[in-house]
Structure formats: structure tokens, C-alpha cells
Design a protein around this motif. Structure first.
Motif, PDB file in Angstrom:
ATOM      1  N   GLN B  95       0.881  -1.106   0.006  1.00 17.21           N
ATOM      2  CA  GLN B  95      -0.107  -0.020  -0.036  1.00 17.21           C
ATOM      3  C   GLN B  95       0.919   1.192   0.102  1.00 17.21           C
ATOM      4  O   GLN B  95       0.411   2.314  -0.661  1.00 17.21           O
ATOM      5  CB  GLN B  95      -1.123   0.056   1.218  1.00 17.21           C
ATOM      6  N   ASP B  96       2.023   1.203   0.459  1.00 21.95           N
ATOM      7  CA  ASP B  96       2.953   2.380   0.654  1.00 21.95           C
ATOM      8  C   ASP B  96       3.613   2.801  -0.694  1.00 21.95           C
ATOM      9  O   ASP B  96       3.271   3.792  -1.424  1.00 21.95           O
ATOM     10  CB  ASP B  96       3.940   1.986   1.329  1.00 21.95           C
ATOM     11  N   ILE B  97       3.663   1.664  -1.533  1.00 21.17           N
ATOM     12  CA  ILE B  97       4.412   1.770  -2.683  1.00 21.17           C
ATOM     13  C   ILE B  97       3.173   2.495  -3.630  1.00 21.17           C
ATOM     14  O   ILE B  97       3.324   3.319  -4.528  1.00 21.17           O
ATOM     15  CB  ILE B  97       4.962   0.520  -3.411  1.00 21.17           C
ATOM     16  N   LEU B  98       2.168   1.531  -3.514  1.00 20.26           N
ATOM     17  CA  LEU B  98       1.046   2.392  -4.536  1.00 20.26           C
ATOM     18  C   LEU B  98       0.720   3.645  -4.109  1.00 20.26           C
ATOM     19  O   LEU B  98       0.444   4.378  -5.076  1.00 20.26           O
ATOM     20  CB  LEU B  98      -0.419   1.161  -4.074  1.00 20.26           C
ATOM     21  N   GLY B  99       0.693   4.019  -2.848  1.00 22.62           N
ATOM     22  CA  GLY B  99       0.337   5.400  -2.418  1.00 22.62           C
ATOM     23  C   GLY B  99       1.404   6.532  -3.143  1.00 22.62           C
ATOM     24  O   GLY B  99       0.935   7.388  -3.726  1.00 22.62           O
ATOM     25  N   ASN B 100       2.793   5.941  -3.182  1.00 23.91           N
ATOM     26  CA  ASN B 100       3.861   6.547  -3.572  1.00 23.91           C
ATOM     27  C   ASN B 100       3.716   6.778  -5.227  1.00 23.91           C
ATOM     28  O   ASN B 100       3.596   7.862  -5.840  1.00 23.91           O
ATOM     29  CB  ASN B 100       5.154   6.168  -3.423  1.00 23.91           C
ATOM     30  N   ILE B 101       3.088   5.744  -5.915  1.00 23.27           N
ATOM     31  CA  ILE B 101       2.831   5.874  -7.211  1.00 23.27           C
ATOM     32  C   ILE B 101       1.790   6.748  -7.583  1.00 23.27           C
ATOM     33  O   ILE B 101       1.905   7.546  -8.504  1.00 23.27           O
ATOM     34  CB  ILE B 101       2.793   4.411  -7.738  1.00 23.27           C
ATOM     35  N   PHE B 102       0.537   6.696  -6.935  1.00 19.67           N
ATOM     36  CA  PHE B 102      -0.562   7.477  -6.925  1.00 19.67           C
ATOM     37  C   PHE B 102       0.055   9.156  -6.670  1.00 19.67           C
ATOM     38  O   PHE B 102      -0.390   9.837  -7.450  1.00 19.67           O
ATOM     39  CB  PHE B 102      -1.654   7.233  -6.194  1.00 19.67           C
ATOM     40  N   GLY B 103       0.701   9.042  -5.711  1.00 16.61           N
ATOM     41  CA  GLY B 103       1.251  10.609  -5.375  1.00 16.61           C
ATOM     42  C   GLY B 103       1.968  11.000  -6.670  1.00 16.61           C
ATOM     43  O   GLY B 103       1.917  12.253  -6.941  1.00 16.61           O
ATOM     44  N   GLY B 104       2.672  10.153  -7.292  1.00 19.57           N
ATOM     45  CA  GLY B 104       3.488  10.408  -8.386  1.00 19.57           C
ATOM     46  C   GLY B 104       2.512  10.858  -9.441  1.00 19.57           C
ATOM     47  O   GLY B 104       3.217  11.919 -10.204  1.00 19.57           O
ATOM     48  N   PHE B 105       1.663  10.398  -9.842  1.00 16.66           N
ATOM     49  CA  PHE B 105       0.789  10.469 -10.919  1.00 16.66           C
ATOM     50  C   PHE B 105       0.022  12.128 -10.709  1.00 16.66           C
ATOM     51  O   PHE B 105      -0.082  12.870 -11.282  1.00 16.66           O
ATOM     52  CB  PHE B 105      -0.319   9.497 -11.081  1.00 16.66           C
ATOM     53  N   ILE B 106      -0.332  12.147  -9.499  1.00 18.75           N
ATOM     54  CA  ILE B 106      -0.672  13.682  -8.780  1.00 18.75           C
ATOM     55  C   ILE B 106       0.336  14.737  -9.351  1.00 18.75           C
ATOM     56  O   ILE B 106      -0.239  15.739  -9.869  1.00 18.75           O
ATOM     57  CB  ILE B 106      -1.172  13.509  -7.387  1.00 18.75           C
ATOM     58  N   ILE B 107       1.654  14.329  -8.958  1.00 17.29           N
ATOM     59  CA  ILE B 107       2.665  15.504  -9.254  1.00 17.29           C
ATOM     60  C   ILE B 107       2.718  15.794 -10.592  1.00 17.29           C
ATOM     61  O   ILE B 107       2.832  16.912 -11.005  1.00 17.29           O
ATOM     62  CB  ILE B 107       3.768  14.888  -8.514  1.00 17.29           C
ATOM     63  N   ILE B 108       2.700  14.625 -11.379  1.00 12.76           N
ATOM     64  CA  ILE B 108       2.995  14.920 -12.672  1.00 12.76           C
ATOM     65  C   ILE B 108       1.641  15.714 -13.390  1.00 12.76           C
ATOM     66  O   ILE B 108       1.927  16.428 -14.160  1.00 12.76           O
ATOM     67  CB  ILE B 108       3.152  13.548 -13.548  1.00 12.76           C
ATOM     68  N   PHE B 109       0.549  15.245 -12.914  1.00 11.68           N
ATOM     69  CA  PHE B 109      -0.635  15.813 -13.626  1.00 11.68           C
ATOM     70  C   PHE B 109      -1.196  17.298 -13.182  1.00 11.68           C
ATOM     71  O   PHE B 109      -1.627  18.049 -13.719  1.00 11.68           O
ATOM     72  CB  PHE B 109      -1.771  14.815 -13.750  1.00 11.68           C
ATOM     73  N   THR B 110      -1.055  17.476 -11.851  1.00 14.89           N
ATOM     74  CA  THR B 110      -1.599  18.541 -11.263  1.00 14.89           C
ATOM     75  C   THR B 110      -0.491  19.485 -11.041  1.00 14.89           C
ATOM     76  O   THR B 110      -0.569  20.891 -10.918  1.00 14.89           O
ATOM     77  CB  THR B 110      -2.227  18.180  -9.766  1.00 14.89           C
ATOM     78  N   LYS B 111       0.806  19.188 -11.331  1.00 16.20           N
ATOM     79  CA  LYS B 111       2.070  20.140 -11.120  1.00 16.20           C
ATOM     80  C   LYS B 111       1.922  20.927  -9.953  1.00 16.20           C
ATOM     81  O   LYS B 111       2.043  22.263 -10.258  1.00 16.20           O
ATOM     82  CB  LYS B 111       1.956  20.793 -12.447  1.00 16.20           C
ATOM     83  N   PRO B 112       1.906  20.598  -8.637  1.00 13.10           N
ATOM     84  CA  PRO B 112       2.018  21.424  -7.522  1.00 13.10           C
ATOM     85  C   PRO B 112       3.553  21.898  -7.468  1.00 13.10           C
ATOM     86  O   PRO B 112       3.735  23.075  -7.216  1.00 13.10           O
ATOM     87  CB  PRO B 112       1.732  20.530  -6.302  1.00 13.10           C
ATOM     88  N   PHE B 113       4.466  21.448  -8.268  1.00 15.38           N
ATOM     89  CA  PHE B 113       5.603  21.867  -8.225  1.00 15.38           C
ATOM     90  C   PHE B 113       6.430  21.138  -9.320  1.00 15.38           C
ATOM     91  O   PHE B 113       6.012  20.145  -9.630  1.00 15.38           O
ATOM     92  CB  PHE B 113       6.452  21.747  -6.988  1.00 15.38           C
ATOM     93  N   ALA B 114       7.665  21.675  -9.908  1.00 15.17           N
ATOM     94  CA  ALA B 114       8.403  21.129 -10.877  1.00 15.17           C
ATOM     95  C   ALA B 114       9.883  20.890 -10.478  1.00 15.17           C
ATOM     96  O   ALA B 114      10.349  21.490  -9.529  1.00 15.17           O
ATOM     97  CB  ALA B 114       8.218  21.720 -12.348  1.00 15.17           C
ATOM     98  N   VAL B 115      10.583  19.980 -11.135  1.00 13.82           N
ATOM     99  CA  VAL B 115      12.017  19.875 -10.864  1.00 13.82           C
ATOM    100  C   VAL B 115      12.543  21.301 -11.054  1.00 13.82           C
ATOM    101  O   VAL B 115      12.347  21.876 -12.198  1.00 13.82           O
ATOM    102  CB  VAL B 115      12.711  19.022 -11.944  1.00 13.82           C
TER     103      VAL B 115
END
Lengths: 590, 254
Positions: B95-115
Motif C-alpha cells: 500500500q505504501d508503494i501504491l500510495g507513492n505511485i499515485f502521489g507521483g501521478f498527482i505530481i505529474i498531472f496537477t504540477k504543484p511543483f516541478a524539478v
């Protein structure tokens, strides 16, 4: 009539083609609501057809690749040996493991069924990559899997849209996309190969350059330079009538000068700020303006500010030259009451400020002074463009001025006219130097009817000036320097020009940020001493000195002594390239 | 059992490994090229760096689909069955890994910040140097690399200092004696910000004073200015403090 048969056949084909299209498009309009479905279904059909051919194409490609790999085998035998050794090791280990497993199972008297499974496993192994023709199998396997993956993906689309009404029509229309699709793939293939070759060539070139760097630099030094007659050199070292004429040829300049003159005549006062980079002709423009519009008995005062380590000294000397007084209050009184209406020209206003604590006070004081007496005199003031851009971020520098002019970039034709005129004034004519490489290039253009033989010299000269102006813009020292450097031969008053070799400043991009801070500071202030730089950047003197020596060696910075003090400034020849790099690196964001 | 043996034959496993290695190499090479481009064209650094996670995601997705449907040829039914049987068990385990992956999707698509952005996430503040499907890498001011799991963005407060731009606001704090001439101090503070080579002067400089008590009453002067590149954020803050202090000493205010 027999000879017309093929023609009629073609006509029939065209008719058929048109009819099919008409049918298709009419039904498409009729069933527009299904257009998305239609597109997907059609696309699928054609991709399926393509995939049928794809197998054949990839197989032939794989075979050609195998022959390429054979060549590689000869060239890189050691690597291949390592690969084979690794492969054999894996093979032996896996075979051993399977045998061991079999042996263990037999020992445990396992059932016949279990033994069959192991046999099946061995069979899969044999038909997989662990068989004789490893590379061919590798590509076949990839090809088949990729093709199967795509087909199964498309089949899923097919399952969903099988009942589409226009399925048959789409088959027809998408037949026409096949050649285009094939062509695209061929271009793609070509591009990939081209890029591969390009990168390999690039690597080789880079290595060669690295190896021969010293040799090349020596060769450059040893390159025999053509001796340019002093008469011609002088013509380009002195600013003369041609530049003035060129500046006035620019309609924007002439128009604003006329406006200033009219305003002065009507109101008895005016203030005019001229903004331009070093070497763009600010002084020349003032001279031209005075000659044309202000040749009268009105008192003229011209003060040229020079860099000095003590900004107060510059300010006081400015006031003294204007009024004979040294304080702002006294100077204000003289300018208001005693001095008759005059033309006051102050050049290089940017030397009045320095980017340090309280460093902007003097320029603000001067602007305040000017604001109070500007209704009595004609003020013509020049400032460096970078200083102006920096200061206007937080100082209302333009507010006391009714007129402002930023010296813009000339048209290529204007620069060409100017240089040709300068050369002609000394009896020289300009011609292109046509070498073999150029001839080959021009032949192609002539073949394509893009150029005529008679137009070749004109074409080459305009190309030369186009490049020159795009690189040097309106900085005269830079334009003249590269023009003179491009002279390859002078024969009986005929100047022959080759393509300009601009100084390569790409090394600058790899430097540490401290170098960019130094360059930005010098660019903003025009001239800076080492002590001033130290104060602005808060850098150690030794570190600063090392950086300055390096930049000076690389011809980025130049040094000149003014009143026994040394000041650094950016070589006007390279100023444009340096500023471009600073913009790219975000140091020159204003 | 037969099916599983067939799915995981040596041939297929070897192909999967090759695809994984290829994808990994593709990600590394592509990211390195994009990073190099970002450094070369500093003005567009944030935008170019922002492409890296999207590029990585595309490669990951292609590799995943190709492995599942192209190489292992897992049928729809098998996938459903596998999903149902393993879903619950693995769901809890990973569940932690999946949570991280979903978090990753959120970062990529909602772009709260970028590299390239400077962010505060939880108690960590620093520059985002990498975003993957599993974690965010942050380099803190003291040069420590912090590995923040992506799912933290769902639970922690995030603040972005520069919001996709290179410049960002910097606050330099200076403690002054209670008797300080505030007008003079304000002038010195503004002058210090204008003088600093790190300042971004297209945005305003502001000064704020606040009474502060720490053993004795003092005045806290906050110089709020923008730095032209957030990489110099802390150098800029220090530079302002140094300049203010030097000037105040010269004026005998300290």
C-alpha cells in the motif's frame, strides 16, 4: 487509337478513384456522428495491412543487420568474445540447473507428469534465444512480439467497433494512406541512420579537436595575415561622414532629432536622452544633430564623463564644468539665475553610479537638479544601454526627459552601403573570394534555378553582410573589426572577402558563475576598476584578479588606464556575443 | 501451473529483463540530456526540467504495457483473475508503494511543483532535483539530499517558493537595537537589496519592522527582495545582511 488505350485506362482509374472518394465523403457527412468510430476502424484496418508487410520488412532489416553485425564482429572481436563468454556461462549455468532439477526429481521418484513439464521447459529454452542463431532470433522474437502486441491492441479496438456502419468505405479511403505511411517510415529510418552517423562523426570530430587543440591554435597564430594598407585601416579606425550619414539615413533618428529641434524652437527648452551600447554611434548622432539643427549662436557646453574610482569626483567635476561650482545648491543657483539658455550635452551619464551602498545617490541628485532647471536649457544626455536597462528597474530615469531614443539595429543594406562607401572613399572596391567549396554550393543553386551566374558576386556579398550584421548588430567597432579580418586578399585596389570567422566564445558557457557575475557587473557599468568590482561583488581580490586575467587573455575584457587608474571593459568586438550568453544564462534578465 | 510456466519461460524472462534494462537506460539517457539542456538554457530551466517526470512516466508506461501484453501475453481473463486474487493481498502489502505511485501521478498531472522549484514539504525545504513515480529528491540548503516519498504530498502541506519561475522571494532578517533610526535603517536595507548582484529588481523590495523580545527588546528588520535565480537564495540573504551590517557600522548605528 490504340496508343490512347493506356491514357483511357488511367482516366478510368482516376474516375474510379474520384467516385470512391465522393462516395466515401458523402457517406461520411451523412454519418458524421460516427466519424470518430470510422477513423479508428479505418486506421486499424490499414495498420493491420501494414503489419502484414511489417514482418517481411523487419526480417530483411534483421538480415542486413546480421551482416552489419558480422562486420562488427571483425572490428570488435574482444567485446564479442566477452559477450559470447557471458552467454555461454549463462547457458551452462541454466542447463546445469535444469539437469540438477531433473536429477533431483528422479531421485525423489517423481511422477511422469512432472518430468514432462521439465521437458517442456527445455523445449521452450531450445526454441528461444538459447539456440544457434542468437542475433537473428533476438530480432525475430522482438519483431514478432512487438507486432503481436500491436495487432492484439488493434483487435481490441476492432472488437469494440466491429459493427461500425462505414467499415467497408474506410477500407477504401485508407488504401491511399498506405504509401504515405510507408514513406514516413522510410524517412524515419533514414533519419535514425543519419542521426547515428551524425553523432559518430561528431564524436570523432570532437576527439580530433581535443587531440589537435594546441596544433590548431598554433596554426591559427601562424596563419599569414594579409597586410592591410594603412590608408584603409585608418579609414575604418576613424569615424567620419559615412557613419553620420548612415545614422541620419535611419528615419527614426532623423524624425526624433527634428522633433527635439522643433520643441526647442517653440518652447526654449528640451531634454533628450540617447540610449545606446558602446560603439553604436551616440556621439556621432549628437554631432550630426548639432550640425544640422543647432548651428546658431546659442551657448553650447559639452561634458564627456570619464570613468573614475571616485564617483563624487566625477559629479563635482560635472557641476564645475557646467557652472564653475562644486555643490548641488550652488550649481542649481547658477543654472537657474546666471547661465543663459544653453545647449548642455553630457555624455556617459552611467559613470555617475556604482552598484553598491549609496552608489545611486549621485545619479539621483543629478536627475533632481536637472528636473529643476530643465525648462531653461536644451539637455542632450547619453547613457549606456545596459546601465539604462539596469537603472530603470528601480529609478524613474526617463521621467525628466521629453524625448528618448534607443539606438536600434541597422538594416543589412545600410551597413553594406556604409562599409562599401568607406572603402570606395579610398579607391577600393569589394569582391567576394570564391573558393572551390563555394563554387560547388553555387552550382547546385544555379541548377535549381535559384541563382543566375551574373548574380553570384552580388549574392555572396549580401550573404557576407547579412552574417556580419546578424552577429555584430549596430556596434561599429565590431563590424569594422570583423570586416577587416575577413579580407583575404587585396589586389590592385580590389578587396577580396572570405566568410567571416567570428570569435568562438562557447567556452564562456562552461565557466563558473563568478565569471558571469563579473561580466554582468562590467556590462552594467561600462568601465570598472578591480577595487570597484571587489566592492560590488564582495569577492576576494586574488580570486577576482585571476578571473580578470583569464578573461583578458581570452579577449573578453580589455584594460585601459584613465588618470593613472586601470579600468576593465568588455571588448566592443565581443560585447554582443557576451551579452547573448549572459541573457541565456539568466544573468542579464533586464 | 502450466500457464504460469509458459508465461515465465526463460525466453520471456530474458526479454523482460532486456526491456527493463532498455527502459532504464532510456530514462537515464533522456533525463541526462534534458538536464544538460536545462543547464545550457538557464532561462528555460524550470520548463525543461518539468518535462523529465513526464518523459519518465511515458517510458514506464510503455515498458509496462509491452511487458504485460507484448511479452508475457497475459490475457484479459488472467489479468482479471490475477488482479482479484493478488489485488487484496498485494494491496495491503504494497500500500505504501501504491500510495507513492499515485502521489507521483498527482505530481505529474496537477504540477504543484516541478524539478528545479524550491519547496517546503513537511519539515524539509530545498530544491527539487528529481521526481520519480516513487519519491521526490530534495536538496536542502546544507546540501543534504532528502528522499521524500510521493504520498507525502497527500498528507503534508506544501509551499512552493518560486512557482515555476527562476526568481523567488527571499527574506533577510536583521536584529537591530531598539534605539535604531528606522528611516535610516529602511534606506540602508533597500540600498543593500539594490546593490546585491543576486537581486531581481523587476519585483519590488520591501522592508518590515517588528518589535521582538529575546532577553532584551530588539527590532527585527525583514528585507524582502527577489533573487534572480533561486539557487542563490541563501547567498542573497547573507549578502543583504553583510551589506546592511557594513553600512550600519560605517554609520555608527551598530
Amino acid at each position: 487509337m490504340i496508343f490512347l488505350t493506356p491514357f483511357f485506362q488511367e482516366l478510368e482509374k482516376i474516375k474510379y478513384f474520384l467516385a470512391r472518394n465522393v462516395l466515401f465523403w458523402s457517406s461520411l457527412i451523412e454519418h458524421s456522428k460516427n466519424s470518430i468510430v470510422l477513423f479508428l476502424a479505418g486506421l486499424k484496418t490499414e495498420i493491420l495491412l501494414f503489419l502484414l508487410n511489417f514482418g517481411k520488412n523487419t526480417e530483411s532489416f534483421a538480415r542486413s543487420l546480421v551482416s552489419d553485425l558480422n562486420n562488427v564482429l571483425h572490428n570488435h572481436s574482444e567485446w564479442i568474445k566477452i559477450v559470447i563468454f557471458t552467454y555461454l556461462s549463462i547457458y551452462i549455468v541454466i542447463s546445469g540447473l535444469i539437469k540438477l532439477k531433473q536429477w533431483l526429481l528422479i531421485r525423489k521418484r517423481t511422477s511422469e507428469k512432472q518430468l514432462q513439464k521439465i521437458d517442456a521447459e527445455i523445449e521452450i529454452k531450445k526454441t528461444g534465444w538459447f539456440s544457434s542463431d542468437i542475433f537473428l532470433n533476438l530480432f525475430k522474437s522482438f519483431k514478432n512480439r512487438l507486432a503481436y502486441f500491436s495487432v492484439s491492441f488493434l483487435n481490441r479496438i476492432n472488437d469494440k467497433y466491429e459493427d461500425s456502419l462505414l467499415f467497408s468505405q474506410t477500407n477504401q479511403i485508407f488504401h491511399f494512406f498506405i504509401p504515405a505511411f510507408h514513406r514516413t517510415l522510410k524517412i524515419y529510418d533514414f533519419l535514425v541512420r543519419f542521426l547515428e552517423q551524425f553523432f559518430i562523426s561528431l564524436k570523432i570530430i570532437k576527439l580530433r579537436i581535443q587531440e589537435n587543440e594546441i596544433l590548431i591554435s598554433r596554426l591559427k597564430e601562424e596563419k599569414t595575415k594579409i597586410e592591410i594598407p594603412e590608408l584603409l585601416l585608418n579609414e575604418f579606425n576613424e569615424e567620419g561622414e559615412e557613419e553620420r550619414a548612415a545614422l541620419y539615413a535611419f528615419p527614426e533618428y532623423e524624425s526624433i532629432n527634428e522633433k527635439v529641434a522643433t520643441y526647442w524652437k517653440n518652447h526654449g527648452n528640451a531634454s533628450f536622452l540617447i540610449i545606446g551600447r558602446q560603439g553604436t554611434g551616440k556621439t556621432l548622432l549628437i554631432n550630426a544633430m548639432l550640425n544640422k539643427h543647432f548651428q546658431s549662436d546659442i551657448k553650447q557646453m559639452r561634458i564627456v564623463l570619464n570613468p573614475s574610482a571616485d564617483k563624487n569626483e566625477i559629479y563635482e567635476s560635472l557641476l564645475f564644468a557646467l557652472t564653475g561650482k562644486k555643490t548641488t545648491e550652488e550649481a542649481l543657483k547658477v543654472l537657474t539665475d546666471d547661465l543663459p539658455s544653453s545647449i548642455i550635452i553630457i555624455e556617459n551619464l552611467h559613470y555617475l553610479f556604482i552598484r553598491k551602498d549609496s552608489g545611486f545617490q549621485l545619479i539621483l541628485s543629478f536627475l533632481a537638479l536637472m528636473e529643476q532647471v530643465r525648462k531653461k536649457h536644451l539637455w542632450i544626455i547619453t547613457i549606456n544601454e545596459y546601465s539604462y536597462r539596469f537603472l530603470t528597474q528601480f529609478i524613474e530615469l526617463g521621467s525628466p526627459f521629453e524625448f528618448q531614443l534607443k539606438l536600434s539595429i541597422f538594416k543589412t543594406e545600410d551597413i553594406e552601403k556604409l562599409i562599401v562607401k568607406k572603402a570606395e572613399s579610398r579607391g577600393y572596391t569589394i569582391h567576394p573570394n570564391i573558393d572551390k567549396a563555394k563554387i560547388d554550393f553555387l552550382k547546385k543553386k544555379i541548377k535549381k534555378n535559384e541563382l543566375k551566374y551574373a548574380d553570384i558576386p552580388r549574392y555572396l556579398i549580401s550573404q557576407f553582410f547579412g552574417k556580419l550584421v546578424s552577429e555584430c548588430e549596430n556596434i561599429f567597432p565590431s563590424l569594422y573589426y570583423y570586416f577587416l579580418n575577413s579580407i583575404v586578399n587585396i589586389d590592385q585596389k580590389r578587396i577580396y572577402l572570405e566568410d567571416t570567422q567570428f570569435t568562438d566564445l562557447s567556452f564562456l558557457e562552461k565557466l563558473k558563475p563568478s565569471y558571469f557575475f563579473i561580466l554582468t557587473a562590467v556590462l552594467i557599468h561600462d568601465h570598472l576598476s578591480i577595487e570597484e568590482l571587489q566592492e560590488i561583488l564582495k569577492m576576494g581580490k586574488e580570486e577576482l584578479f585571476i578571473s580578470l586575467v583569464f578573461l583578458e587573455e581570452k579577449n573578453i575584457l580589455k584594460r585601459e588606464a584613465i588618470h593613472q587608474k586601470e579600468f576593465y571593459f568588455i571588448d566592443p568586438v565581443n560585447i554582443n556575443s557576451v551579452s547573448k550568453i549572459l541573457v541565456k544564462k539568466n544573468f542579464l534578465y533586464f | 501451473m502450466d500457464n504460469i510456466l509458459e508465461i515465465f519461460s526463460y525466453n520471456r524472462v530474458f526479454t523482460v529483463i532486456l526491456v527493463l534494462i532498455g527502459s532504464y537506460a532510456g530514462i537515464k539517457i533522456g533525463s541526462a540530456v534534458l538536464k544538460k539542456m536545462a543547464e545550457r538554457y538557464s532561462q528555460k530551466r524550470i520548463q525543461i526540467n518539468g518535462l523529465i517526470p513526464i518523459y519518465k512516466l511515458l517510458i514506464y508506461l510503455f515498458a509496462l504495457f509491452f511487458i504485460v501484453f507484448g511479452i508475457l501475453e497475459v490475457s484479459k481473463e488472467s489479468l482479471t483473475a490475477l488482479g482479484l486474487s493478488l489485488g487484496v493481498a498485494l494491496g495491503f502489502a504494497f500500500q505504501d508503494i501504491l500510495g507513492n505511485i499515485f502521489g507521483g501521478f498527482i505530481i505529474i498531472f496537477t504540477k504543484p511543483f516541478a524539478v528545479g522549484d524550491k519547496i517546503q514539504i513537511g519539515s524539509f525545504y530545498g530544491e527539487v532535483t528529481d521526481i520519480s513515480l516513487r519519491r521526490i529528491l530534495i536538496v536542502t540548503p546544507d546540501d543534504s539530499v532528502v528522499n521524500v516519498p510521493n504520498k507525502a504530498i497527500l498528507t503534508e502541506n506544501i509551499s512552493n517558493s518560486n512557482g515555476g519561475e527562476l526568481n523567488c522571494q527571499v527574506v533577510a532578517e536583521i536584529y537591530l537595537p531598539i534605539t535604531t533610526d528606522l528611516d535610516k535603517a529602511k534606506k540602508i536595507g533597500i540600498d543593500a537589496a539594490y546593490s546585491s548582484p543576486y537581486a531581481y529588481l523587476k519585483k519590488p523590495v520591501a522592508i518590515r519592522f517588528k518589535y521582538h523580545y529575546d532577553q532584551a527588546p530588539v527590532i527585527l528588520m525583514k528585507v524582502k527582495a527577489y533573487v534572480f535565480d533561486h539557487r542563490y537564495e541563501f547567498v542573497f540573504a547573507s549578502d543583504i545582511v553583510v551589506r546592511v551590517q557594513e553600512k550600519m557600522k560605517e554609520e555608527k548605528m551598530l
